[in-house]
Write an enzyme that holds these catalytic residues in place. Structure first.
Site, PDB file in Angstrom:
ATOM      1  N   CYS A  69      32.408 119.233  15.246  1.00 34.33           N
ATOM      2  CA  CYS A  69      33.652 119.397  14.489  1.00 34.33           C
ATOM      3  C   CYS A  69      34.303 118.024  14.371  1.00 34.33           C
ATOM      4  O   CYS A  69      33.869 117.054  15.007  1.00 34.33           O
ATOM      5  CB  CYS A  69      34.575 120.349  15.245  1.00 34.33           C
ATOM      6  SG  CYS A  69      35.002 119.682  16.868  1.00 34.33           S
TER       7      CYS A  69
ATOM      8  N   GLU B  45      41.310 122.093  28.549  1.00 33.45           N
ATOM      9  CA  GLU B  45      42.328 122.204  27.483  1.00 33.45           C
ATOM     10  C   GLU B  45      43.529 123.014  27.977  1.00 33.45           C
ATOM     11  O   GLU B  45      44.685 122.662  27.687  1.00 33.45           O
ATOM     12  CB  GLU B  45      41.728 122.857  26.232  1.00 33.45           C
ATOM     13  CG  GLU B  45      42.740 122.856  25.095  1.00 33.45           C
ATOM     14  CD  GLU B  45      42.300 123.617  23.856  1.00 33.45           C
ATOM     15  OE1 GLU B  45      41.092 123.633  23.550  1.00 33.45           O
ATOM     16  OE2 GLU B  45      43.175 124.200  23.201  1.00 33.45           O
TER      17      GLU B  45
ATOM     18  N   ASN C  46      33.736 127.012  23.257  1.00 31.91           N
ATOM     19  CA  ASN C  46      33.455 127.560  21.920  1.00 31.91           C
ATOM     20  C   ASN C  46      31.995 127.983  21.770  1.00 31.91           C
ATOM     21  O   ASN C  46      31.691 128.918  21.037  1.00 31.91           O
ATOM     22  CB  ASN C  46      33.930 126.588  20.832  1.00 31.91           C
ATOM     23  CG  ASN C  46      32.975 125.445  20.625  1.00 31.91           C
ATOM     24  OD1 ASN C  46      32.055 125.548  19.836  1.00 31.91           O
ATOM     25  ND2 ASN C  46      33.162 124.342  21.346  1.00 31.91           N
TER      26      ASN C  46
ATOM     27  N   CYS D   8      41.982 115.906  20.639  1.00 37.88           N
ATOM     28  CA  CYS D   8      41.851 116.328  19.240  1.00 37.88           C
ATOM     29  C   CYS D   8      43.243 116.563  18.657  1.00 37.88           C
ATOM     30  O   CYS D   8      44.093 117.200  19.293  1.00 37.88           O
ATOM     31  CB  CYS D   8      41.026 117.613  19.164  1.00 37.88           C
ATOM     32  SG  CYS D   8      40.962 118.264  17.483  1.00 37.88           S
TER      33      CYS D   8
HETATM   34  S1  SF4 Z   1      40.294 121.840  18.641  1.00 41.38           S
HETATM   35 FE1  SF4 Z   1      38.338 121.420  19.699  1.00 41.38          FE
HETATM   36  S2  SF4 Z   1      36.802 122.604  18.562  1.00 41.38           S
HETATM   37 FE2  SF4 Z   1      38.648 122.471  17.269  1.00 41.38          FE
HETATM   38  S3  SF4 Z   1      38.351 120.679  15.941  1.00 41.38           S
HETATM   39 FE3  SF4 Z   1      39.442 119.977  17.761  1.00 41.38          FE
HETATM   40  S4  SF4 Z   1      37.844 119.309  19.201  1.00 41.38           S
HETATM   41 FE4  SF4 Z   1      36.881 120.571  17.650  1.00 41.38          FE
END
Ligand code: SF4
Length: 316
Positions: free
Chosen positions: A17, A131, A230, A101
């Site tokens: 991703c 997370e 995930n 992210c």
């Molecule tokens: S939240 Fe996690 S799975 Fe979703 S785009 Fe960001 S890194 Fe990727």
């Protein structure tokens, strides 16, 4: 000897991703800018192949900031970190780059905003996942209550049912989370939160593709790591969508060929932290044993890209 025929369904989207892609780029650019070693707090993304590759280039992976020397740069993983971590890095006058992210950072901001408005937070997530630890660590202790299941919702003890908000981990099962959100809204009608949940586009799209692919396949393999949330969810989604045999494999060497005996089709997908090269390795392993026809099952197209932090775009 003629090989038996096999249809390989390839889920699309699958694999990397935008958040994972950015986090890996950050480590690579930091190594180019500052030279080795560059320290990384926690696996930058949950994939051994990726981590080993970066380690070979000079990244040193540690679990806690105190393991890093103060005179080398440190990078925080894509999953996010509690607020105390960058604060401590600043106190030690370290150079640090946050590879969280942007979609996780968005959840951190939501939580902080609700807190400023005097609301207690409920987080839907998995206990101990980095997370969840990072998001809960945005607010003072006791301000974020964790629920993992519908049963937890019935038990959670809140300060004031009228002053509540919720956020979620970004990599949960879309269907399970909908059930938990509904339970929260039934018990606490005044609770505020995002429109549906905070599950990111990549998680949602990969689960949708599996739902379309799994019912057609005799078996399904998810390329991913056991500690990748995930990826684990993709296995569950595959089973629930009607694929009797759905397994996680880190690499081709993990495929249980005996369990696949007699099948005519296999669905393949990959978690958001699994590189395409590992998917190709799995496909090649099938080609070595079967006369393979590949069919892509595409449910969405992605063109999301996140910029790396400015400090890495500037010359050293
Ligand atoms: S939240 Fe996690 S799975 Fe979703 S785009 Fe960001 S890194 Fe990727």
């Amino acid at each position: 000897m003629t090989k038996p025929p096999l249809t390989l369904y390839l889920a699309a989207p699958r694999g990397f991703c935008a958040g994972v892609d950015r986090a890996i780029k950050i480590v690579e650019m930091a190594l180019r800018k500052w030279g080795a070693p560059v320290y990384v707090r926690h696996e930058i993304v949950h994939n051994k192949f990726v981590v080993d590759g970066l380690r070979e280039k000079g990244a040193v992976f540690v679990e806690e900031l105190e393991e890093c020397p103060p005179d080398r740069p440190v990078i925080f993983s894509a999953h996010g970190v509690p607020k105390a971590v960058p604060a401590e890095a600043a106190r030690r006058e370290m150079v640090y780059v946050d590879a969280t992210c942007p979609l996780v950072s968005k959840v951190h901001i939501e939580a902080a905003r609700h807190h400023e408005n005097g609301l207690q937070m409920i987080m839907i997530g998995h206990a101990g996942h980095p997370e969840t630890v990072g998001t809960m660590g945005q607010l003072p202790e006791g301000e974020v209550l964790l629920v993992e299941t519908v049963e937890d919702v019935a038990r959670v003890a809140v300060r004031d049912p009228q002053r509540l908000a919720f956020v979620t981990q970004t990599t949960l099962s879309v269907d399970d989370t909908a059930g938990i959100v509904a339970a929260l809204q039934a018990r606490f009608p005044a609770i505020v939160g995002p429109h549906k949940e905070d599950i990111c586009y990549a998680t949602t799209n990969r689960q949708e593709a599996v739902k379309a692919m799994a019912p057609r396949a005799d078996a399904m393999l998810v390329v991913g790591a056991p500690n990748s949330s995930n990826s684990q969810r993709l296995v569950e989604v595959g089973r629930r969508a009607g694929c009797a045999y759905a397994q996680l494999v880190m690499r081709a060497g993990d495929i249980d060929w005996r369990a696949l005996e007699g099948i005519g089709s296999v669905g393949i997908t990959a978690g958001a932290s699994a590189p395409e090269v590992l998917i190709e390795e799995v496909i090649d392993a099938f080609r070595a044993r079967y006369d393979v026809t590949v069919e892509e099952v595409e449910t969405a197209q992605e063109n999301v890209e996140f910029k790396v932090p400015r400090v890495l775009r500037e010359p050293a």
